[in-house]
Design a protein around this motif. Structure first.
Motif, PDB file in Angstrom:
ATOM      1  N   ARG A 274       6.408   8.459  12.249  1.00 40.29           N
ATOM      2  CA  ARG A 274       5.627   8.901  11.079  1.00 40.29           C
ATOM      3  C   ARG A 274       6.075   8.181   9.809  1.00 40.29           C
ATOM      4  NH1 ARG A 274       8.303  14.977  10.650  1.00 40.29           N
ATOM      5  NH2 ARG A 274      10.403  14.295  11.129  1.00 40.29           N
ATOM      6  N   SER A 275       6.442   6.887   9.954  1.00 40.70           N
ATOM      7  CA  SER A 275       6.969   6.172   8.782  1.00 40.70           C
ATOM      8  C   SER A 275       5.877   5.968   7.743  1.00 40.70           C
ATOM      9  CB  SER A 275       7.550   4.818   9.196  1.00 40.70           C
ATOM     10  OG  SER A 275       6.509   3.939   9.544  1.00 40.70           O
ATOM     11  N   ARG A 276       6.366   5.689   6.526  1.00 37.01           N
ATOM     12  CA  ARG A 276       5.474   5.474   5.375  1.00 37.01           C
ATOM     13  C   ARG A 276       4.580   4.259   5.561  1.00 37.01           C
ATOM     14  NH1 ARG A 276       9.406   5.812   1.512  1.00 37.01           N
ATOM     15  NH2 ARG A 276       8.795   7.899   0.929  1.00 37.01           N
ATOM     16  N   ILE A 277       5.084   3.242   6.290  1.00 41.22           N
ATOM     17  CA  ILE A 277       4.316   1.993   6.388  1.00 41.22           C
ATOM     18  C   ILE A 277       3.586   1.825   7.717  1.00 41.22           C
ATOM     19  CG2 ILE A 277       5.612   0.627   4.678  1.00 41.22           C
ATOM     20  CD1 ILE A 277       7.094  -0.612   7.153  1.00 41.22           C
ATOM     21  N   VAL A 278       3.872   2.689   8.703  1.00 39.87           N
ATOM     22  CA  VAL A 278       3.161   2.520   9.985  1.00 39.87           C
ATOM     23  C   VAL A 278       2.514   3.827  10.446  1.00 39.87           C
ATOM     24  CG1 VAL A 278       3.236   1.668  12.357  1.00 39.87           C
ATOM     25  CG2 VAL A 278       4.803   0.689  10.677  1.00 39.87           C
ATOM     26  N   GLY A 279       3.322   4.740  10.981  1.00 42.50           N
ATOM     27  CA  GLY A 279       2.757   5.878  11.703  1.00 42.50           C
ATOM     28  C   GLY A 279       1.878   6.784  10.856  1.00 42.50           C
ATOM     29  N   ARG A 280       2.414   7.177   9.678  1.00 43.03           N
ATOM     30  CA  ARG A 280       1.638   8.140   8.886  1.00 43.03           C
ATOM     31  C   ARG A 280       0.320   7.545   8.379  1.00 43.03           C
ATOM     32  NH1 ARG A 280       2.934  13.012   7.353  1.00 43.03           N
ATOM     33  NH2 ARG A 280       5.157  12.715   7.659  1.00 43.03           N
ATOM     34  N   PRO A 281       0.334   6.342   7.753  1.00 43.18           N
ATOM     35  CA  PRO A 281      -0.972   5.799   7.346  1.00 43.18           C
ATOM     36  C   PRO A 281      -1.912   5.549   8.522  1.00 43.18           C
ATOM     37  CG  PRO A 281       0.820   4.229   6.889  1.00 43.18           C
ATOM     38  CD  PRO A 281       1.456   5.531   7.238  1.00 43.18           C
TER      39      PRO A 281
ATOM     40  N   VAL B  43      -1.665   5.319  -2.164  1.00 38.87           N
ATOM     41  CA  VAL B  43      -1.654   6.303  -1.070  1.00 38.87           C
ATOM     42  C   VAL B  43      -2.705   7.386  -1.341  1.00 38.87           C
ATOM     43  CG1 VAL B  43      -0.265   8.017   0.166  1.00 38.87           C
ATOM     44  CG2 VAL B  43       0.769   5.840  -0.537  1.00 38.87           C
ATOM     45  N   GLY B  44      -2.723   7.869  -2.580  1.00 41.86           N
ATOM     46  CA  GLY B  44      -3.703   8.909  -2.932  1.00 41.86           C
ATOM     47  C   GLY B  44      -5.124   8.427  -2.742  1.00 41.86           C
ATOM     48  N   ARG B  45      -5.350   7.147  -3.040  1.00 44.29           N
ATOM     49  CA  ARG B  45      -6.703   6.601  -2.888  1.00 44.29           C
ATOM     50  C   ARG B  45      -7.072   6.443  -1.413  1.00 44.29           C
ATOM     51  NH1 ARG B  45      -9.276   4.557  -7.530  1.00 44.29           N
ATOM     52  NH2 ARG B  45     -10.545   3.270  -6.158  1.00 44.29           N
TER      53      ARG B  45
ATOM     54  N   GLY C 296       0.789  -1.244   0.000  1.00 40.50           N
ATOM     55  CA  GLY C 296       0.000   0.000   0.000  1.00 40.50           C
ATOM     56  C   GLY C 296       0.809   1.277   0.000  1.00 40.50           C
ATOM     57  N   VAL C 297       1.977   1.263  -0.672  1.00 43.40           N
ATOM     58  CA  VAL C 297       2.840   2.448  -0.650  1.00 43.40           C
ATOM     59  C   VAL C 297       2.974   3.136  -2.015  1.00 43.40           C
ATOM     60  CG1 VAL C 297       4.198   1.738   1.341  1.00 43.40           C
ATOM     61  CG2 VAL C 297       4.933   1.005  -0.940  1.00 43.40           C
ATOM     62  N   HIS C 298       2.449   2.521  -3.084  1.00 39.04           N
ATOM     63  CA  HIS C 298       2.483   3.178  -4.398  1.00 39.04           C
ATOM     64  C   HIS C 298       1.672   4.481  -4.304  1.00 39.04           C
ATOM     65  CE1 HIS C 298       1.674   4.025  -8.598  1.00 39.04           C
ATOM     66  NE2 HIS C 298       2.491   3.055  -8.976  1.00 39.04           N
ATOM     67  N   PRO C 299       2.199   5.575  -4.904  1.00 37.89           N
ATOM     68  CA  PRO C 299       1.482   6.853  -4.790  1.00 37.89           C
ATOM     69  C   PRO C 299       0.005   6.793  -5.205  1.00 37.89           C
ATOM     70  CG  PRO C 299       3.669   7.216  -5.675  1.00 37.89           C
ATOM     71  CD  PRO C 299       3.510   5.723  -5.578  1.00 37.89           C
TER      72      PRO C 299
END
Ligand code: NAP
Length: 301
Positions: A170-177, A131-133, A125-128
């Protein structure tokens, strides 16, 4: 003499097992249509002994009837070489989900490869596009660990609406999502979220405000009882391998000092056996989504 308070230990395994049983039924239905979900994990510069997290993901996929392969690339591979390896898996019709195992060794940079895995196979779930969706509340692959944390909190704490959640990391795969998912305007979510990071001043003044504290900072035992409001729920995402003084022993610890925090919190996840099994279960659910979509049988994209 009053009894010493001890928090409920929030094990992830029972919920993970339920999720996996649902995924197993979906994979059985796909296999009945001659579609075997295929998971491909790409590692760069993996040690000769292998990567225990990669092994766990592959074993779990195979245990549910999916196929799992690991592409081990040398640490010396350049950006073009890694890109081509990811593109090849993107073109492979037997592969439905691709994971690029992080972190990458320097000088490779993970953000240069986010679009090298096609969005429909991006089960992390990290492709832009994904993420945008998901930022916009649309169906998409979502990162597995925050999905697992949300499922655990919904099961244990029920309605999170209006709860004060503090996330450290705030990582891309945990905190931020996770901050996005928990603050969604949706029934059962709708929490008030504070996202802390290494630039946060006086971390404890934020964490002590939390009804629910989620820690994903990658610092062993960094969160102690002093960071926790009495009665809070504490979710420990961190994993650290600790050499055990017992001969041949190894043990795992989290970002939370479990022994001190359990005397203050109302509930705390253990390491291991907390968030980890839920991450794997949610990843397999994402793989089933991807295979169903590819087979034209899945949830709407
Ligand atoms: N259980 C599982 O399934 C699972 C899944 C994924 C990861 N993990 C584990 O979870 C941990 C975190 O991993 P990750 O990939 O999310 O994070 P990461 O990429 O290692 O990033 C750590 C985050 O914590 C913040 N941080 C570091 N030190 C801090 C401090 N002293 N005060 C406040 N914030 C601080 C960093 O801030 P900056 O952004 O400012 O640098 C960063 O946002 C690791 O132990 C990892 O192994 C476990």
């Amino acid at each position: 003499m009053s009894a010493v308070h001890e928090a409920t230990v929030l094990a992830g395994a029972p919920l993970a097992q339920e999720i996996r049983e649902g995924v197993r039924r979906r994979i059985d239905a796909l296999r009945a249509r001659n579609v075997t979900p295929g998971l491909a994990v790409v590692t760069v510069g993996e040690p000769p002994s292998g990567n225990p997290y990669v092994r766990a993901k592959c074993r779990a996929a195979e245990s549910l009837g999916a196929r799992a392969t690991v592409t081990r690339l040398p640490a010396t591979i350049d950006e073009a070489g890694l890109r081509e390896a990811l593109h090849a898996l993107g073109r492979d019709p037997a592969t439905h989900g691709v994971i690029l195992q992080l972190p990458l060794p320097a000088p490779l940079r993970e953000e240069r490869h986010l679009e090298d895995i096609p969005a429909e196979k991006d089960v992390d779930g990290v492709h832009p596009l994904n993420v945008g969706r998901w930022v916009n509340g649309l169906p998409a692959h979502r990162p597995a660990t925050p999905l697992g944390v949300v499922a655990l909190l919904r099961r244990h704490a029920g309605d999170l609406s209006g709860k004060r959640v503090v996330i450290v990391g705030r990582s891309r795969i945990v905190g931020r999502p996770l901050s996005v998912f928990l603050s969604e305007r949706k029934e059962g979510l709708n929490a008030t979220v504070t996202l802390c990071h290494s630039g946060t001043r006086d971390l404890a003044s934020h964490t002590r405000e939390a009804d629910i504290l989620v820690v994903a900072m990658g610092k062993r035992a960094a969160i102690t009882a002093d960071h926790v409001r009495p009665g809070a729920i504490v979710v420990d995402v961190g994993i650290h391998v600790v050499e055990n003084p017992q001969p041949g022993g190894r043990k795992y610890e989290g970002d939370v000092d479990f022994e001190s925090v359990r005397r203050v919190a109302s509930a705390v996840t253990p390491v291991p056996g907390g968030v980890g099994p839920l991450t794997v279960a949610m990843l397999l659910s994402n793989l089933a989504d991807a295979a169903e979509r590819a087979a034209g049988a899945g949830p709407a994209a």
